[in-house]
Design a protein around this motif. Structure first.
Motif, PDB file in Angstrom:
ATOM      1  N   ASN A 148       7.607   1.134  -9.191  1.00 18.20           N
ATOM      2  CA  ASN A 148       6.166   1.214  -9.395  1.00 18.20           C
ATOM      3  C   ASN A 148       6.201   2.610 -10.321  1.00 18.20           C
TER       4      ASN A 148
ATOM      5  N   GLU B 180      -3.827  -7.842  -6.891  1.00 20.55           N
ATOM      6  CA  GLU B 180      -3.117  -6.686  -7.562  1.00 20.55           C
ATOM      7  C   GLU B 180      -2.034  -5.926  -6.528  1.00 20.55           C
TER       8      GLU B 180
ATOM      9  N   ARG C  77       1.897  -5.445  -7.200  1.00 23.66           N
ATOM     10  CA  ARG C  77       2.379  -4.082  -7.703  1.00 23.66           C
ATOM     11  C   ARG C  77       3.034  -3.158  -6.526  1.00 23.66           C
TER      12      ARG C  77
END
Length: 674
Positions: free
Chosen positions: A669, A409, A413
């Motif tokens: 992000n 993750e 990310r």
């Protein structure tokens, strides 16, 4: 008990209860292996005797004839009574008792007349019964009577001293692992005292293409399972097989074992020969390096996979034993993951890693001065990236990064792809460096092997001569996974696998020249296995790299050298490029100018079969035919002006239609640090 509280099932693991089923039925693999062996054994014997059926037919005919003669001779002897009275008459004559001789002859003649009448009556009765049977049952009775008479004659004519049938075929290995045999072998190796006997936990069972047995060493001898494993060659000699056929492993407590219990598996033949096993990666469209990577198979054919996340690998061994083929497998898995960034350095500069030009973020070819400069710059870039990642990971909350390590993750990310660092022939780089530079380079590599795995770095290094000068122990000893193909002796094996590993049984010097693609894999202080790597040839690897480039283009992750390589872009677009032009551009990777003599040497190193007879004139003709227009015949390299080529002139000759992907702009992000 712990602090007065009983431990629950989650805090410890109970030993399994003894199984009820017989050992050969306790697993599907063992049961099928036993059944396959029984069928193969029976089939071999059936075929052996079926091939000799004509000879058996002649032998049966001879036995029937001999039985008939024996029956007639026995019947005549019974009727004449000569055999019964002859010894008595001879003894009476020797004693000169003539009256007794006359009485015995008279008695014999009387008994003979009685037996002749009996024989006549039996013959008439038998003939009458046969005629009646033929009238009632027809020809069937005649057949049965003939068969009965034939079987009787066959039984009478059978061999009296020799076996009826010849011995069966000799199978490749018929090993009876009895307690006495194991005891003798262990005593010969000095592992069991003269008055002690090992105990068989399980009897010899068919397991795959071999026999397996589990045994306990006798107590009081001061020997452990590790001591037995270390003397595999002596045990193999006592069992009458090659040491490569003997696979031993300690049974740990989790499997109901202890320090003196081990399993012994003896293969019918060398388990590492035969047709190679194609790599499963060749059939996959994508792969995640967060999953175990298929690497090869052990002696029993079981799949061996490597979890390389948080690990590093070192490959060593003699040339042309499959070391590079094995090293390519982890890198090939990374190629199929579009979110893996590759850093590639090939100290040999051959064609083994050429397909990586289409996916590698950084690509260093050869170990010349400019290549060493590029190699050092690549290491500096990796060190900086490692520091940046740890800085980012240190700012993340524990809810996002609970262990301070990269996760799938976090990788997606925060734009931190897994980094594969593949270095082939590391000794070529280190051997060409001066003392201080070499020490600094080794320290950087050691930092990458020691700290970088937590940030998603996977170091994949190979060397032919992993001695103290070419690859210092400071680097080798901190690499977790090690794989060694054939070497000349135990010392060389320990240089790759670790000090003292050969004494523990992890010895790559037992491999022969026929064991290409086979090596000893060490995955921990006490864990090792002889593994036959999966097979992936260079053309297949090239196709996989082309597919990996397409995956990265689609995912927007193609970057670095691969994104700006015109040859890789042309090949991906299906544009045909003359082979000589592509090879020259590969040889000049990262170099703006190169002398013709240097270029020819690199071409020969890349493909000796095609370029060994090239001259400067022929190279110029071939490149001119490929569309290269030189802006000048002379180039200056390191202050020396000689005939050579400029990379810009070569790239200008790449056919139109090869478009490079545009730069990838990371997505912002928007999730914050939730």
């Amino acid at each position: 008990m712990w602090d007065g509280e009983p431990l629950g099932q989650a805090e410890f693991t109970r030993r399994p209860m003894p199984l009820v089923l017989p050992p050969w039925l306790r697993s599907q693999e063992t049961a099928l292996g036993t059944a396959r062996w029984a069928v193969r054994y029976a089939g071999r014997h059936i075929g052996f005797h079926a091939w000799r059926t004509p000879a058996y037919g002649l032998a049966l005919g001879w036995w029937v004839l001999r039985g008939t003669v024996r029956a007639i001779a026995a019947g005549f002897g019974w009727v004449s009574v000569r055999g019964e009275y002859q010894p008595l008459i001879t003894a009476a004559r020797d004693a000169k008792r003539w009256d007794l001789v006359r009485d015995l002859i008279t008695e014999r003649r009387t008994l003979a007349r009685v037996r002749m009448k009996t024989t006549a009556w039996l013959s008439v009765s038998g003939g009458s019964a046969g005629a009646a049977g033929y009238v009632i049952l027809g020809p069937v009775f005649g057949w049965w009577a003939t068969v009965g008479a034939g079987l009787g004659a066959l039984w009478l004519g059978r061999p009296r001293t020799a076996p009826v049938l010849p011995a069966g075929p000799v199978l490749p290995l018929h090993l009876e692992l009895s307690a006495d045999m194991l005891t003798d072998a262990l005593r010969a190796a000095g592992l069991v005292k003269a008055d002690a006997t090992p105990q068989l936990v399980t009897p010899p069972l068919r397991d795959g293409n071999g026999w397996a047995v589990t045994l306990d060493l006798p107590r009081g001898g001061g020997k452990t399972a590790a001591d037995v494993i270390a003397k595999r060659d002596t045990l193999a000699a006592e069992l009458g097989v090659d040491e490569i056929q003997v696979i031993m492993a300690r049974v740990r407590a989790i499997a109901g074992g202890h320090a003196g219990r081990l399993t012994v598996w003896v293969a019918d033949d060398d388990p590492y020969l035969g047709a190679p096993n194609p790599s499963p990666l060749t059939c996959m469209d994508t792969f995640s390096v967060w999953d175990p990577i298929p690497f090869g198979r052990d002696a029993r054919g079981r799949r061996i996979s490597l979890a390389l996340i948080w690990q590093s690998m070192f490959f060593g061994g003699l040339p042309r034993r499959g070391k590079t083929f094995a090293q390519r497998l982890p890198s090939a898995a990374g190629v199929l993951d579009a979110y893996v960034r590759h850093y590639m350095a090939d100290g040999k500069g051959g064609a083994d890693w050429r397909p990586m030009r289409g996916v590698a973020h950084r690509l260093v070819i050869g170990a010349e001065d400019e290549a060493i400069t590029a190699f050092l710059a690549m290491l500096d870039e990796l060190i900086v990236e490692m520091g940046r990642r740890f800085a980012v990971l240190g700012t993340l909350p524990t809810s996002v990064c609970p262990e301070g390590k990269l996760t799938p993750e976090i990788s997606r990310r925060y734009q931190m792809p897994v980094i594969f660092i593949t270095i082939d022939e590391l000794q070529e780089y280190l051997s060409a460096m001066a003392g201080p530079v070499k020490e600094e380079t080794v320290e950087k590599l050691a930092r990458l092997a020691r700290r970088a795995p937590a940030a998603g770095f996977i170091l994949n290094v190979a060397s032919q001569r992993p001695d103290a000068d070419s690859v210092p122990a400071k680097l080798r000893e901190i690499i977790s996974y090690r794989y060694c193909t054939q070497v000349v002796d135990r010392t060389s094996s320990d240089m790759v696998l670790g000090k003292g590993k050969a004494a523990q049984g992890a010895d790559a010097s037992i491999l022969s020249e026929d064991h290409k693609g086979v090596g000893v894999l060490v995955t921990g202080p006490g864990s090792f296995e002889i593994v036959r790597c999966d097979y992936m040839d260079l053309p297949t690897f090239a196709q996989l790299c082309a597919h990996g480039r397409a995956l990265r283009v689609a995912a927007g992750t193609l970057s670095g050298d691969a994104a700006s390589d015109p040859v890789a872009a042309a090949e991906a677009a299906g544009v045909q490029i003359p082979t000589v032009l592509a090879d020259v551009l590969y040889a000049m990777h990262g170099v703006e100018r190169m002398h013709t003599s240097t270029l020819l040497a690199r071409l020969v190193n890349t493909d000796e079969d095609n370029y060994s007879d090239y001259t400067p004139e022929r190279l110029a003709e071939e490149l001119e035919r490929a569309g290269v227009q030189r802006s000048g015949r002379q180039v200056k390299v390191d202050g020396i002006n000689l005939a050579g080529y400029r990379r810009a002139d070569l790239e200008a000759a790449v056919p139109a239609g090869a478009t490079l992907p545009g730069p990838t702009i990371p997505k912002p992000n928007t999730d914050g640090d939730r």
